[in-house]
Design an enzyme around this catalytic site. Structure first.
Site, PDB file in Angstrom:
ATOM      1  N   GLY A   1      37.264 -39.566  -4.315  1.00  0.00           N
ATOM      2  CA  GLY A   1      36.248 -39.608  -3.263  1.00  0.00           C
ATOM      3  C   GLY A   1      36.827 -39.737  -1.866  1.00  0.00           C
ATOM      4  N   GLU A   2      38.053 -39.215  -1.669  1.00  0.00           N
ATOM      5  CA  GLU A   2      38.683 -39.393  -0.355  1.00  0.00           C
ATOM      6  C   GLU A   2      37.940 -38.639   0.745  1.00  0.00           C
ATOM      7  OE1 GLU A   2      43.038 -39.166   1.865  1.00  0.00           O
ATOM      8  OE2 GLU A   2      42.906 -39.148  -0.326  1.00  0.00           O
TER       9      GLU A   2
END
Length: 302
Positions: A95-96
């Site tokens: 989920g960067e």
């Protein structure tokens, strides 16, 4: 709306629990771990660090701005995943893009799933989850597969089960890493597709790879055109009047089609010789005991 408010309040309550030194959860067996591990918790963005094992290396600024705008209007729809490092300290697993976009918006907290994992598990989770959920380019996917194989010590067969992809699909991605770095960069930048790359792999000499790649880009050649160009380069005498091998003319259509299907199913080279009468033989080479067992299992189901 009431349900959403209740869910948010719950997340904040769990966040407070994590900030209590007397409830510092380090393993799944600790008190209150069942309330936190696997649940969505509102975490302070400043308490989260970027995962050094993140397979994605390119983050398009324009796409990030668009995601940030969406988050500004709608909030975080899909929580990120983190692992707990220490007291009130976490590391990204996946989920960067959402994490970066949330920082652009100026959010102070972000919803996150919390997991407890060691570095190897974190690497595996990061690679597998990003392969499945993120819009990685073909080279990034190939590098992710290769890292799983090298660093997790996993075979292509087991990797196939882990990521839910056919072994032949994984093999096709890994073969892209044999391309010249310039061509890999061109694929990552969108100048050519994976189909173009798969055609270029059949050219062994890197200089010839580059020459055809430049022609593909400059002339805007399709994948099919590229395949024909590669084929003509590998068989320059095709139009010279020299007699072609009889097998290419005499091979029945059902054999040619069946050979392609066998190659795809077995994920290995298949040699077939046949006559116009339909008689022939099939040769399936193998290079290790593991590969022999894999082929045997596919053929016999045992």
């Amino acid at each position: 709306m009431a349900k959403a408010t209740k869910k948010q309040a719950l997340g904040r309550g769990l966040s407070a629990l994590l900030k209590d030194p007397e409830n510092d959860i380090q393993s799944v067996g600790d008190k209150n771990a069942d309330q936190v591990i696997g649940n969505v918790v509102e975490l302070d963005i400043e308490s989260i660090e970027v995962n050094p094992f993140q397979p994605r290396s390119n983050f398009n600024d324009e796409a990030l701005e668009e995601l940030a705008s969406s988050i500004r209007e709608l909030g975080i729809i899909q929580p990120i995943t983190v692992r707990k490092l220490d007291f009130n300290k976490f590391q990204l697993v996946s989920g960067e893009r959402r994490f970066r976009a949330s920082k652009l918006v100026g959010l102070e907290t972000i919803p996150a799933y919390i997991r407890i994992a060691n570095d190897q598990e974190s690497l595996e989770m990061a690679l597998v989850e990003n392969i499945q959920r993120q819009d990685l380019d073909p080279i990034e996917i190939a590098l992710s597969y290769q890292r799983l194989i090298d660093e997790i010590q996993i075979t292509q067969e087991k990797l196939s089960d882990r990521v839910g992809k056919k072994r032949s699909t994984i093999t096709n991605y890994l073969r892209l890493l044999k391309l010249h770095p310039i061509i890999q960069t061109g694929m990552r930048d969108g100048f050519i597709s994976m189909g173009h790359g798969r055609a270029l792999i059949n050219i062994e000499k890197k200089k010839e790879q580059i020459a055809i790649y430049e022609k593909v880009v400059s002339d805007g050649l399709s994948v099919r055109d590229t395949e024909q160009l590669v084929k003509s380069l590998k068989n320059p005498q095709g139009d010279s009047g020299e007699k072609k091998p009889k097998s290419s003319k005499e091979t029945p259509g059902f054999v040619s089609k069946g050979m392609d299907e066998l190659k795809e199913y077995l994920s290995t080279k298949v040699d077939i010789t046949s006559s116009q009468t339909g008689k022939g033989k099939i040769v399936i080479p193998f290079h290790s005991q593991e590969e022999f067992q894999r082929i045997k299992k596919l053929l016999t189901g045992e």
